[in-house]
Design a protein around this motif. Sequence first.
Motif, PDB file in Angstrom:
ATOM      1  N   ALA A 185       0.833  -1.207   0.000  1.00  0.00           N
ATOM      2  CA  ALA A 185       0.000   0.000   0.000  1.00  0.00           C
ATOM      3  C   ALA A 185       0.868   1.259   0.000  1.00  0.00           C
ATOM      4  CB  ALA A 185      -0.934  -0.011   1.207  1.00  0.00           C
ATOM      5  N   PHE A 186       1.957   1.229   0.769  1.00  0.00           N
ATOM      6  CA  PHE A 186       2.871   2.372   0.790  1.00  0.00           C
ATOM      7  C   PHE A 186       3.502   2.583  -0.588  1.00  0.00           C
ATOM      8  CE2 PHE A 186       7.338   3.724   1.116  1.00  0.00           C
ATOM      9  CZ  PHE A 186       7.180   4.981   1.695  1.00  0.00           C
ATOM     10  N   TRP A 187       3.944   1.496  -1.212  1.00  0.00           N
ATOM     11  CA  TRP A 187       4.594   1.603  -2.518  1.00  0.00           C
ATOM     12  C   TRP A 187       3.623   2.138  -3.571  1.00  0.00           C
ATOM     13  CZ3 TRP A 187       9.398   1.894  -3.909  1.00  0.00           C
ATOM     14  CH2 TRP A 187       9.745   1.728  -5.255  1.00  0.00           C
ATOM     15  N   ASP A 188       2.384   1.677  -3.521  1.00  0.00           N
ATOM     16  CA  ASP A 188       1.384   2.174  -4.462  1.00  0.00           C
ATOM     17  C   ASP A 188       1.086   3.653  -4.234  1.00  0.00           C
ATOM     18  OD1 ASP A 188       1.181  -0.313  -5.627  1.00  0.00           O
ATOM     19  OD2 ASP A 188      -0.560  -0.927  -4.436  1.00  0.00           O
ATOM     20  N   ALA A 189       1.102   4.070  -2.962  1.00  0.00           N
ATOM     21  CA  ALA A 189       0.776   5.461  -2.638  1.00  0.00           C
ATOM     22  C   ALA A 189       1.852   6.429  -3.107  1.00  0.00           C
ATOM     23  CB  ALA A 189       0.564   5.612  -1.128  1.00  0.00           C
ATOM     24  N   VAL A 190       3.111   6.000  -3.062  1.00  0.00           N
ATOM     25  CA  VAL A 190       4.205   6.929  -3.376  1.00  0.00           C
ATOM     26  C   VAL A 190       4.741   6.778  -4.790  1.00  0.00           C
ATOM     27  CG1 VAL A 190       4.877   7.035  -0.951  1.00  0.00           C
ATOM     28  CG2 VAL A 190       5.995   5.388  -2.466  1.00  0.00           C
ATOM     29  N   THR A 191       4.238   5.813  -5.551  1.00  0.00           N
ATOM     30  CA  THR A 191       4.754   5.605  -6.912  1.00  0.00           C
ATOM     31  C   THR A 191       3.660   5.618  -7.971  1.00  0.00           C
ATOM     32  OG1 THR A 191       4.635   3.190  -6.664  1.00  0.00           O
ATOM     33  CG2 THR A 191       6.733   4.259  -6.096  1.00  0.00           C
ATOM     34  N   SER A 192       2.491   6.096  -7.632  1.00  0.00           N
ATOM     35  CA  SER A 192       1.447   6.201  -8.646  1.00  0.00           C
ATOM     36  C   SER A 192       1.873   7.221  -9.709  1.00  0.00           C
ATOM     37  CB  SER A 192       0.121   6.622  -8.007  1.00  0.00           C
ATOM     38  OG  SER A 192       0.207   7.933  -7.494  1.00  0.00           O
ATOM     39  N   PRO A 193       1.356   7.122 -10.921  1.00  0.00           N
ATOM     40  CA  PRO A 193       1.773   8.054 -11.984  1.00  0.00           C
ATOM     41  C   PRO A 193       1.575   9.516 -11.610  1.00  0.00           C
ATOM     42  CG  PRO A 193       0.570   6.213 -12.922  1.00  0.00           C
ATOM     43  CD  PRO A 193       0.469   6.068 -11.437  1.00  0.00           C
ATOM     44  N   ARG A 194       0.489   9.827 -10.932  1.00  0.00           N
ATOM     45  CA  ARG A 194       0.242  11.219 -10.540  1.00  0.00           C
ATOM     46  C   ARG A 194       1.283  11.705  -9.540  1.00  0.00           C
ATOM     47  NH1 ARG A 194      -5.527  13.421  -8.036  1.00  0.00           N
ATOM     48  NH2 ARG A 194      -4.929  15.634  -7.852  1.00  0.00           N
ATOM     49  N   VAL A 195       1.638  10.858  -8.585  1.00  0.00           N
ATOM     50  CA  VAL A 195       2.632  11.238  -7.575  1.00  0.00           C
ATOM     51  C   VAL A 195       4.019  11.366  -8.206  1.00  0.00           C
ATOM     52  CG1 VAL A 195       3.754  10.532  -5.433  1.00  0.00           C
ATOM     53  CG2 VAL A 195       1.296  10.183  -5.718  1.00  0.00           C
ATOM     54  N   MET A 196       4.370  10.438  -9.091  1.00  0.00           N
ATOM     55  CA  MET A 196       5.672  10.505  -9.737  1.00  0.00           C
ATOM     56  C   MET A 196       5.808  11.759 -10.586  1.00  0.00           C
ATOM     57  SD  MET A 196       7.363   7.933  -8.629  1.00  0.00           S
ATOM     58  CE  MET A 196       8.749   7.944  -9.763  1.00  0.00           C
ATOM     59  N   ALA A 197       4.727  12.160 -11.245  1.00  0.00           N
ATOM     60  CA  ALA A 197       4.762  13.391 -12.031  1.00  0.00           C
ATOM     61  C   ALA A 197       4.972  14.606 -11.140  1.00  0.00           C
ATOM     62  CB  ALA A 197       3.462  13.542 -12.833  1.00  0.00           C
ATOM     63  N   TYR A 200      -5.141  10.258   5.164  1.00  0.00           N
ATOM     64  CA  TYR A 200      -4.039  10.742   5.980  1.00  0.00           C
ATOM     65  C   TYR A 200      -2.784   9.891   5.812  1.00  0.00           C
ATOM     66  CZ  TYR A 200      -7.827  13.331   8.181  1.00  0.00           C
ATOM     67  OH  TYR A 200      -8.914  14.143   8.404  1.00  0.00           O
ATOM     68  N   ALA A 201      -2.957   8.589   5.733  1.00  0.00           N
ATOM     69  CA  ALA A 201      -1.797   7.712   5.570  1.00  0.00           C
ATOM     70  C   ALA A 201      -1.125   7.953   4.220  1.00  0.00           C
ATOM     71  CB  ALA A 201      -2.221   6.255   5.700  1.00  0.00           C
ATOM     72  N   GLY A 202      -1.923   8.139   3.175  1.00  0.00           N
ATOM     73  CA  GLY A 202      -1.350   8.427   1.861  1.00  0.00           C
ATOM     74  C   GLY A 202      -0.615   9.753   1.841  1.00  0.00           C
ATOM     75  N   ALA A 203      -1.168  10.753   2.531  1.00  0.00           N
ATOM     76  CA  ALA A 203      -0.517  12.066   2.587  1.00  0.00           C
ATOM     77  C   ALA A 203       0.805  11.986   3.337  1.00  0.00           C
ATOM     78  CB  ALA A 203      -1.445  13.080   3.254  1.00  0.00           C
ATOM     79  N   THR A 204       0.816  11.291   4.477  1.00  0.00           N
ATOM     80  CA  THR A 204       2.066  11.191   5.232  1.00  0.00           C
ATOM     81  C   THR A 204       3.089  10.323   4.507  1.00  0.00           C
ATOM     82  OG1 THR A 204       1.119   9.347   6.503  1.00  0.00           O
ATOM     83  CG2 THR A 204       0.945  11.557   7.454  1.00  0.00           C
ATOM     84  N   ALA A 205       2.626   9.350   3.715  1.00  0.00           N
ATOM     85  CA  ALA A 205       3.566   8.530   2.953  1.00  0.00           C
ATOM     86  C   ALA A 205       4.332   9.389   1.947  1.00  0.00           C
ATOM     87  CB  ALA A 205       2.821   7.407   2.234  1.00  0.00           C
TER      88      ALA A 205
END
Length: 278
Positions: free
Chosen positions: A50-62, A243-248
């Motif tokens: 879940a952490f890896w998906d939250a911080v490496t999604s295409p939108r986040v990587m952009a 909140y968890a996604g934001a803090t990740a």
Amino acid sequence: MVFSRALLRRHSVLPGFDLAFGFTILYLSLIVLLPLSAAFLKTFTLTWPAFWDAVTSPRVMASYRLTFGASFLGACVNAVFGLVVCWVLVRYDFPGKRVVDALVDLPFALPTAVAGIALTAIYSGNGLIGQWLPFKVSFTPLGVFVALTFIGLPFVVRTLQPVLEDLSKELEEAAATLGASRWQTFRHVILPIVTPALLTGFALAFARALGEYGSVIFIAGNLPLVSEITPLLIITKLEQYDYAGATAIAVVMLVVSFALLLAINALQAWSRRRQGGL
């Protein structure tokens, strides 16, 4: 010798080491360590997938590419032109010098939202500058770069200024007497002395730009995958109660920023040792 040290320590006007050190640790813990620890603890509630998906999604990587890329380029531009501005302020006298010197601090005093609105109005399609440009600035990644360059300039100038003020002109005169050209004097005499301060100013401008929010959201356009910065994405996830996604994402920004600052500090230390060995 032991008695004299103990007597000096007992009669010192300033608080002793134990008290000062304890206060320092307590203050840093309350102001720095606890908030950062809370971000890590909230992130640990996620599983690794879940952490890896939250911080490496295409939108986040952009958003990473835009935030770190624009911050780095803005800090590089400020390092070059901040040195020029600082050199002019230190070495030359001209009418309105105090006004120009005060204008350098304007990004410090100006609220970031006001700066963002002003930059957007100036560089928009019908703005004072934007209407004459053959390309679009506002609501594009270029607008992000402009905003981050604007807020980072004072860090470079104010870091370099005391170093250049203490730089003796006799060194330049001696180099000229020995037949050095202006470029050789700058390259071999001035630049090695100001390099540690220049790297410090670059690091401060870069770190400041990474966390900038107010002056960017107005001029960026905030289009996902195009002109959305990472701090805005963190705010968006908080508004969605993720909140968890934001803090990740915040933890990734924190770790990368800390690693970059460590690398820059190591480079500064190397530069000082090299300068001391010359």
